[in-house]
Write a protein that holds these residues in place. Structure first.
Motif, mmCIF file in Angstrom:
data_model
loop_
_atom_site.group_PDB
_atom_site.id
_atom_site.type_symbol
_atom_site.label_atom_id
_atom_site.label_comp_id
_atom_site.label_asym_id
_atom_site.label_seq_id
_atom_site.Cartn_x
_atom_site.Cartn_y
_atom_site.Cartn_z
ATOM 1 N N ALA A 52 0.834 -1.202 0.000
ATOM 2 C CA ALA A 52 0.000 0.000 0.000
ATOM 3 C C ALA A 52 0.868 1.251 0.000
ATOM 4 O O ALA A 52 0.544 2.256 -0.642
ATOM 5 N N TRP A 53 1.987 1.197 0.717
ATOM 6 C CA TRP A 53 2.927 2.326 0.705
ATOM 7 C C TRP A 53 3.497 2.530 -0.689
ATOM 8 O O TRP A 53 3.596 3.660 -1.172
ATOM 9 N N GLU A 54 3.880 1.435 -1.358
ATOM 10 C CA GLU A 54 4.499 1.538 -2.676
ATOM 11 C C GLU A 54 3.568 2.196 -3.692
ATOM 12 O O GLU A 54 4.021 2.908 -4.591
ATOM 13 N N LYS A 55 2.254 1.959 -3.549
ATOM 14 C CA LYS A 55 1.294 2.493 -4.517
ATOM 15 C C LYS A 55 1.233 4.012 -4.485
ATOM 16 O O LYS A 55 0.914 4.651 -5.491
ATOM 17 N N SER A 65 15.938 7.310 -5.262
ATOM 18 C CA SER A 65 15.070 6.321 -4.628
ATOM 19 C C SER A 65 14.379 6.945 -3.433
ATOM 20 O O SER A 65 14.661 8.079 -3.051
ATOM 21 N N THR A 66 13.461 6.204 -2.866
ATOM 22 C CA THR A 66 12.820 6.619 -1.630
ATOM 23 C C THR A 66 12.621 5.392 -0.757
ATOM 24 O O THR A 66 12.525 4.274 -1.257
ATOM 25 N N GLY A 67 12.618 5.590 0.543
ATOM 26 C CA GLY A 67 12.467 4.461 1.450
ATOM 27 C C GLY A 67 12.741 4.858 2.882
ATOM 28 O O GLY A 67 13.049 6.010 3.171
ATOM 29 N N VAL A 68 12.625 3.911 3.788
ATOM 30 C CA VAL A 68 12.738 4.195 5.213
ATOM 31 C C VAL A 68 14.116 4.710 5.602
ATOM 32 O O VAL A 68 14.241 5.607 6.438
ATOM 33 N N ARG A 628 11.607 -1.259 3.044
ATOM 34 C CA ARG A 628 10.766 -0.742 1.956
ATOM 35 C C ARG A 628 11.544 0.296 1.160
ATOM 36 O O ARG A 628 12.234 1.153 1.701
ATOM 37 N N SER A 629 11.434 0.196 -0.137
ATOM 38 C CA SER A 629 12.128 1.158 -0.992
ATOM 39 C C SER A 629 11.517 1.157 -2.376
ATOM 40 O O SER A 629 10.873 0.195 -2.800
ATOM 41 N N LYS A 630 11.730 2.257 -3.052
ATOM 42 C CA LYS A 630 11.281 2.428 -4.434
ATOM 43 C C LYS A 630 12.418 3.136 -5.155
ATOM 44 O O LYS A 630 12.858 4.213 -4.728
ATOM 45 N N THR A 631 12.931 2.536 -6.232
ATOM 46 C CA THR A 631 14.176 3.000 -6.851
ATOM 47 C C THR A 631 14.001 3.179 -8.353
ATOM 48 O O THR A 631 13.339 2.366 -9.014
ATOM 49 N N ARG A 632 14.589 4.220 -8.889
ATOM 50 C CA ARG A 632 14.553 4.430 -10.342
ATOM 51 C C ARG A 632 15.317 3.307 -11.040
ATOM 52 O O ARG A 632 16.308 2.791 -10.509
ATOM 53 N N ASP A 633 14.874 2.962 -12.240
ATOM 54 C CA ASP A 633 15.439 1.800 -12.933
ATOM 55 C C ASP A 633 16.954 1.917 -13.126
ATOM 56 O O ASP A 633 17.688 0.945 -12.936
ATOM 57 N N ALA A 634 17.437 3.089 -13.530
ATOM 58 C CA ALA A 634 18.878 3.238 -13.787
ATOM 59 C C ALA A 634 19.677 3.027 -12.507
ATOM 60 O O ALA A 634 20.729 2.377 -12.513
ATOM 61 N N ALA A 635 19.183 3.571 -11.398
ATOM 62 C CA ALA A 635 19.880 3.403 -10.121
ATOM 63 C C ALA A 635 19.803 1.954 -9.656
ATOM 64 O O ALA A 635 20.765 1.421 -9.081
ATOM 65 N N LEU A 636 18.668 1.304 -9.902
ATOM 66 C CA LEU A 636 18.522 -0.099 -9.531
ATOM 67 C C LEU A 636 19.486 -0.964 -10.336
ATOM 68 O O LEU A 636 20.120 -1.880 -9.804
ATOM 69 N N ARG A 637 19.618 -0.655 -11.610
ATOM 70 C CA ARG A 637 20.558 -1.391 -12.455
ATOM 71 C C ARG A 637 21.990 -1.225 -11.926
ATOM 72 O O ARG A 637 22.746 -2.191 -11.829
ATOM 73 N N GLN A 638 22.345 0.007 -11.565
ATOM 74 C CA GLN A 638 23.684 0.255 -11.040
ATOM 75 C C GLN A 638 23.912 -0.537 -9.761
ATOM 76 O O GLN A 638 24.989 -1.103 -9.548
ATOM 77 N N GLN A 639 22.902 -0.612 -8.897
ATOM 78 C CA GLN A 639 23.050 -1.351 -7.646
ATOM 79 C C GLN A 639 23.224 -2.843 -7.894
ATOM 80 O O GLN A 639 24.107 -3.485 -7.314
ATOM 81 N N VAL A 640 22.384 -3.401 -8.755
ATOM 82 C CA VAL A 640 22.453 -4.844 -9.007
ATOM 83 C C VAL A 640 23.789 -5.226 -9.625
ATOM 84 O O VAL A 640 24.388 -6.250 -9.278
#
Length: 684
Positions: A52-55, A65-68, A628-640
């Motif tokens: 529900a938070w993610e929505k 990104s955003t998160g706790v 909990r987190s929500k991350t932009r695709d480019a930043a997520l790719r860099q992290q992975v």
């Protein structure tokens, strides 16, 4: 990469984003409104706890990104800003730490002064590069730029823009004194994969990087900027080809390569090492630990084989690039953000200047700000409460070792000895860094940073050959993070992370143990992950396992590798279970230990039901909501690609390996996260 210093949330701490508040809106300490009850916990526990938070969560325009973690970071950032801005009140004495803080921040915020200065602060460095006439002078230039800007663990701190980086810590086999480690560097992009992978996203990123290098050189009035940019990218591609991967660099046994200083000329011919070490101030060091020996040999060969003008172009670009963000005029700043912000992380808006000024001040004068921070924001009562929690979790770990059926008595004895000697730092260090010799001027932002960076290098070099300080801290108190130090067999928990929702003295114990308790358990467990388990109670690289126990431990780790390899954060991009193994072990073990400590804290009494949730349900929900987190695709790719930590949503799924989670949420065998009891990974 993932060996000597384990950062709990390296990737999060480096890409901190604004966050919607966790809003623990009930006595349970759980964000009830954030739960998506349409999702079955057994199908997707992160989706259930945070759906529900993610929505509704929005990633702010200036964040990746955003998160706790960022809720807690923003609280610390606001406090730091107030402290830094107030440091100059009352006209503090020249040379005092308050004056240093005030002048550093003032210089950084003087955009008009930075604009007027242009490239003038860099002219001496650029003139020195232009004046390089031969390969001996090149070796001198490369040695002079060596900085203590790497550690072998934190992937974000490994690929320094300098060809090599220095790390100072105790020897792997001799814990009595500090020794110098040399690590690979030389890249302008996050890691070697950005140069070598051939998928569409990486090809496009390389094209944008090439355009960025050319734009920076053009802005600086460099003749034939296009040709030089092409040469820089070609050289960095060769440097990337010479580097080891993250997984290869994580093998501590391959890293333990003592090279006598006098042997570099034969082990790595092509670079004038005498000139290099003299310029670096290391010509009196008898021996270095070379973390990636084959890479250093290849680097030296590149110094010999690549044209002098190519190296000079590379040096010129990096001299500008490493200062472009915030320390040079706006045109450079915007170019830098265009690539490192927009392209690499997908972030559309630059952070406010004051926020970046606070960040810079905290990096270069961290302990000076930290002393003020803890006096104002971290009471002794909080320190004592967290120390008690750490003691409880260490006790739970010790007791848990006794119950491990597969482990022999001999290995258990060694493990318990290591637990007994772990040094735990809570909140802040007992001794502080001295900045009295650092020259800070109110009108020289770039020079201030360079002098602070050089002072840090000299501080590290001064430790070489001396006894190890077992109480040394590797983070500032105002840092929202935590760290395990296998060589010191020590843990640091900075004051800034010891805040709600991670830690709230008023919260229900289940929430505290599920959040900060799991963080503490995570860091303790790093002493016993796939790397930490290689070090004994004195922080010495030593095998204290029986062969049978070691085999079982490694097999369990490979089961976890297979589990995480299945996760696919972006289409076609899977988590690398081997690359993230140490962090995943720490998550699984840390959560199990925190749960055991929580149960022990109840003193044999049943936990109350609060807001319709049992104690165990609150414990596991608090854990998942912490990630909990929500991350932009480019930043997520860099992290992975480049980080040793799995993205937050997958860390929340750690629960699937713990039997108490099954008892709490009753997942069925048909649900996606369900693991047969024999498939659940139990390492500690």
């Amino acid at each position: 990469m993932a060996t000597i210093h384990r950062l709990l949330a390296a990737s999060i701490a480096c890409g901190l984003a604004s966050t919607a508040a966790l809003a623990a809106d009930a006595p349970s300490g759980i964000d009830l409104k954030g739960i998506d009850r349409a999702v079955k916990p057994g199908d997707d526990f992160n989706g259930y706890a945070n759906g529900a938070w993610e929505k509704t969560a929005q990633i702010p325009a200036d964040r990746a990104s955003t998160g706790v973690f960022l809720e807690v970071f923003q609280k610390a950032e606001k406090r730091n800003a107030e402290l830094i801005k107030a440091a100059g009140e009352g006209n503090p004495a020249a040379g005092s730490e308050q004056r240093l803080i005030a002048d550093y921040y003032k210089a950084y915020m003087d955009e008009a002064g930075i604009e007027k200065a242009g490239l003038k602060p860099l002219e001496p460095a650029l003139a020195a590069i232009d004046g390089i006439k031969d390969k001996t002078a090149l070796a001198t230039a490369l040695g002079a730029q060596l900085r203590a800007d790497v550690d072998p663990i934190n992937a974000t701190n490994l690929d320094t823009e300098h060809l090599l980086g220095l790390f100072v810590a105790q020897g792997l086999e001799d814990p009595s004194k500090n020794v110098p480690y040399l690590l690979q560097g030389g890249l302008g992009m996050p890691n070697r994969d950005y140069y070598l992978k051939t998928d569409k996203d990486m090809v496009e990123t390389r094209e944008k990087y090439a355009a960025y290098v050319q734009a920076i050189l053009t802005q600086a009035g460099t003749p034939d900027a296009a040709g030089k940019a092409k040469a820089v990218l070609a050289l960095e591609t060769k440097i990337a080809q010479a580097q080891l991967s993250i997984v290869e660099s994580e093998d501590i046994h391959k890293a333990n390569n003592p090279w006598p200083r006098t042997s570099f000329a034969t082990k790595a011919p092509g670079l004038d090492w005498n000139a290099y070490f003299k310029a670096a101030g290391l010509d009196d060091q008898p021996t270095f630990i070379v973390w990636q020996p084959a890479t250093v040999t290849k680097f030296a060969a590149l110094v010999a084989s690549e044209p002098l003008d190519t190296w000079k172009a590379w040096l010129r670009f990096h001299a500008i690039n490493e200062n472009a963000s915030g320390l040079l005029p706006k045109a450079y700043d915007e170019l830098s953000f265009g690539f490192y912000g927009k392209t690499l992380t997908g972030t559309p808006k630059q952070r406010d200047r004051w926020k970046r000024g606070v960040s810079r001040t905290n990096v270069d004068l961290g302990d000076a700000v930290g002393q003020i921070y803890v006096k104002q924001y971290f009471p002794a009562s909080s320190r004592k409460e967290v120390q008690d929690m750490v003691a409880n979790i260490l006790k739970a770990f010790d007791q848990r070792v006794d119950t491990i059926e597969w482990m022999s008595a001999a290995t258990k004895q060694k493990a318990k000895a290591k637990i007994a000697t772990i040094k735990v730092g809570v909140g802040y260090p007992d001794t502080w860094r001295d900045y009295s010799k650092v020259v800070i001027k109110p009108d020289d932002a770039l020079g201030n940073h360079q002098r602070a960076e050089l002072a840090e290098y000299r501080h590290q070099v001064a430790k070489l050959g001396k006894p190890v300080d077992r109480n040394e801290w590797w983070m500032t108190p105002q840092t929202v993070n935590a760290v395990n130090l296998p060589l010191q067999n020590a843990l640091n928990f900075p004051a800034a992370i010891l805040e709600a929702p991670f830690f709230d003295p008023k919260a229900d114990p289940a929430a505290n143990y599920g959040s900060i308790g799991a963080v503490i358990g995570h860091e303790i467990s790093h002493s016993f992950d796939n790397t930490g388990a290689e070090f004994d109670a004195q922080g010495r690289l030593a095998n204290w396992w029986t062969p049978e126990d070691e085999k079982h431990f490694k097999e369990a780790g490979q089961k976890l590798v297979a589990q995480y390899n299945q996760y696919e954060p972006l289409p076609g991009l899977h988590i690398n279970g081997q690359q993230t193994l140490g962090e995943n072990i720490a998550d699984v073990s840390g959560l199990a230990i925190a749960h055991a400590a929580y149960k022990e804290s109840l003193g044999g009494k049943p936990a109350p039901v609060i807001d319709g949730l049992t104690g165990d349900q609150r414990f596991f929900l608090a854990f998942a909501q912490s990630w909990r987190s929500k991350t932009r695709d480019a930043a997520l790719r860099q992290q992975v690609i480049g980080d040793g930590h799995s993205p937050g949503p997958y860390r929340a799924q750690t629960v699937r390996n713990l039997d108490p989670w099954y008892d709490a949420f009753k997942p069925t065998p048909s649900e996606k996260l369900y693991l047969d009891p024999k498939q659940r990974v139990r390492i500690w």
